[in-house]
Design a protein around this motif. Structure first.
Motif, PDB file in Angstrom:
ATOM      1  N   UNK A  94      35.926 -18.615 -23.956  1.00  0.00           N
ATOM      2  CA  UNK A  94      35.606 -17.365 -23.265  1.00  0.00           C
ATOM      3  C   UNK A  94      36.865 -16.595 -22.894  1.00  0.00           C
ATOM      4  N   UNK A  95      37.915 -17.316 -22.473  1.00  0.00           N
ATOM      5  CA  UNK A  95      39.177 -16.660 -22.116  1.00  0.00           C
ATOM      6  C   UNK A  95      39.808 -16.013 -23.348  1.00  0.00           C
ATOM      7  N   UNK A  96      39.880 -16.750 -24.451  1.00  0.00           N
ATOM      8  CA  UNK A  96      40.525 -16.224 -25.656  1.00  0.00           C
ATOM      9  C   UNK A  96      39.768 -15.032 -26.227  1.00  0.00           C
ATOM     10  N   UNK A  97      38.439 -15.152 -26.298  1.00  0.00           N
ATOM     11  CA  UNK A  97      37.637 -14.055 -26.847  1.00  0.00           C
ATOM     12  C   UNK A  97      37.724 -12.829 -25.951  1.00  0.00           C
ATOM     13  N   UNK A  98      37.709 -13.047 -24.643  1.00  0.00           N
ATOM     14  CA  UNK A  98      37.773 -11.922 -23.714  1.00  0.00           C
ATOM     15  C   UNK A  98      39.118 -11.207 -23.812  1.00  0.00           C
ATOM     16  N   UNK A  99      40.205 -11.955 -23.928  1.00  0.00           N
ATOM     17  CA  UNK A  99      41.511 -11.326 -24.101  1.00  0.00           C
ATOM     18  C   UNK A  99      41.583 -10.560 -25.420  1.00  0.00           C
ATOM     19  N   UNK A 180      50.499   2.343 -15.841  1.00  0.00           N
ATOM     20  CA  UNK A 180      51.771   2.391 -15.125  1.00  0.00           C
ATOM     21  C   UNK A 180      52.974   2.136 -16.028  1.00  0.00           C
ATOM     22  N   UNK A 181      52.738   1.757 -17.273  1.00  0.00           N
ATOM     23  CA  UNK A 181      53.854   1.543 -18.203  1.00  0.00           C
ATOM     24  C   UNK A 181      54.402   2.905 -18.617  1.00  0.00           C
ATOM     25  N   UNK A 201      51.945  -5.437 -29.310  1.00  0.00           N
ATOM     26  CA  UNK A 201      52.382  -6.833 -29.370  1.00  0.00           C
ATOM     27  C   UNK A 201      53.805  -7.001 -28.840  1.00  0.00           C
ATOM     28  N   UNK A 202      54.705  -6.093 -29.192  1.00  0.00           N
ATOM     29  CA  UNK A 202      56.121  -6.278 -28.878  1.00  0.00           C
ATOM     30  C   UNK A 202      56.544  -5.677 -27.547  1.00  0.00           C
ATOM     31  N   UNK A 203      55.838  -4.659 -27.073  1.00  0.00           N
ATOM     32  CA  UNK A 203      56.259  -3.972 -25.855  1.00  0.00           C
ATOM     33  C   UNK A 203      55.285  -4.204 -24.704  1.00  0.00           C
ATOM     34  N   UNK A 204      54.007  -3.909 -24.945  1.00  0.00           N
ATOM     35  CA  UNK A 204      53.028  -3.911 -23.851  1.00  0.00           C
ATOM     36  C   UNK A 204      52.717  -5.326 -23.377  1.00  0.00           C
ATOM     37  N   UNK A 205      52.448  -6.227 -24.304  1.00  0.00           N
ATOM     38  CA  UNK A 205      52.034  -7.573 -23.891  1.00  0.00           C
ATOM     39  C   UNK A 205      53.119  -8.330 -23.120  1.00  0.00           C
ATOM     40  N   UNK A 211      49.363  -9.349 -15.251  1.00  0.00           N
ATOM     41  CA  UNK A 211      47.953  -8.966 -15.267  1.00  0.00           C
ATOM     42  C   UNK A 211      47.172  -9.783 -16.295  1.00  0.00           C
ATOM     43  N   UNK A 212      47.825 -10.191 -17.377  1.00  0.00           N
ATOM     44  CA  UNK A 212      47.163 -11.065 -18.351  1.00  0.00           C
ATOM     45  C   UNK A 212      46.837 -12.412 -17.724  1.00  0.00           C
TER      46      UNK A 212
END
Length: 291
Positions: A94-99, A180-181, A201-205, A211-212
């Motif tokens: 559930x965690x992986x699918x939700x992310x 806020x980014x 993938x490279x900046x936001x995450x 928050x993740x």
């Protein structure tokens, strides 16, 4: 400009103010301990009482005779190992699918600015106003016969994962953080040739780890403790989660053994909170980025 408070700093520095402060602090601390720690103490000590003592009225605060082996007895008699594994598969998936669903959705609403994006977000948030019970029947019918695919997901972990995939609350949390980014940071990456996926993938995450962590923990706890939906999805006892299995065996299980099973089922989530409490607080209070 000084911050205005109910009690002035000068009053707090006086002997009377310090005594009153520590008195109020001590009373509040004791009340919080009673509210949050005492139920846990009651469950743990109740599991180590004999069935007769546990059912006695009035109850004893401290067990007259300690039976710590009740926890091992509960693990064996209730086959908790199987149900822990089932619950871990359901909650982890559930965690992986939700992310996988919520992160791209929030990123698109925040930074890609799709047409009618605010309308879509408003409709998502409107689903939070619906009682969960109102969604049980349509969701069950969808899982029993997935449209277009004709697949039955009952007694399948995917029957838990897919309905939990799009969480309006988590999408909103992620979007607020992504808002806020600084746009200049993402624009610089685009000028270097990075596309939307590469920017994500490279900046936001990497920036969004607090928050993740919060979203992952919320999804994990929600899936771990859920009862009604797993009860409907898993009719096969071998596939049931901890909450459903413990309720099923409750009528035929000694009260102290059942209590021990409940305590064991709650330990993982307590450990998750103790280990990740800093990440939880950081994610919930993160509202801006410093350049």
């Amino acid at each position: 400009m000084s911050t205005r408070t109910l009690v002035s700093p000068a009053a707090l520095r006086s002997p009377r103010g310090k005594a009153l402060y520590w008195l109020v602090f001590g009373v509040v601390l004791v009340l919080f301990l009673l509210a949050f720690v005492f139920p846990l103490y009651w469950a743990v000590t109740g599991a180590m009482k004999s069935p007769v003592e546990l059912a006695r009225t009035p109850p004893s605060v401290v067990p007259e005779t300690w039976f710590p082996e009740t926890f091992w007895q509960a693990w064996q008699e209730l086959d908790l190992g199987r149900y822990f594994l089932n619950t871990l598969i359901v909650a982890g998936g559930a965690v992986l699918v939700q992310l996988a669903v919520c992160v791209p959705a929030a990123y698109a609403l925040s930074k890609l600015r799709p047409v009618l994006g605010n309308v879509i977000l408003g409709l998502m948030l409107a689903t939070l106003m619906l009682p969960a019970s109102a969604l049980l029947v349509p969701t069950y019918m969808t899982i029993a016969d997935v449209p277009l695919f004709g697949v039955n997901l009952l007694n399948n972990p995917a029957g838990i994962w897919l309905p939990a995939a799009a969480s309006a609350f988590n999408i909103y949390l992620l979007k607020r953080f992504f808002d806020e980014i600084p746009g200049e940071l993402l624009e610089a990456a685009r000028m270097d040739g990075a596309g939307p996926v590469r920017v994500l993938i490279s900046i936001v995450l990497p920036i969004s780890r607090p928050i993740l962590a919060v979203v992952s923990i919320v999804a994990l706890v929600t899936a771990w403790k859920d009862f009604i939906w797993p009860l409907l999805v898993f009719s096969d006892p071998n596939e049931q989660t901890l909450s459903v299995a413990l309720e099923r065996v409750a009528p035929d299980t000694a009260l102290n053994v059942l209590t021990a099973g409940l305590v064991l089922a709650s330990i993982p989530m307590i450990l998750v909170f103790l280990v990740f409490q800093r990440q939880i607080l950081a994610g919930l209070t993160a509202g801006s980025l410093k350049g």
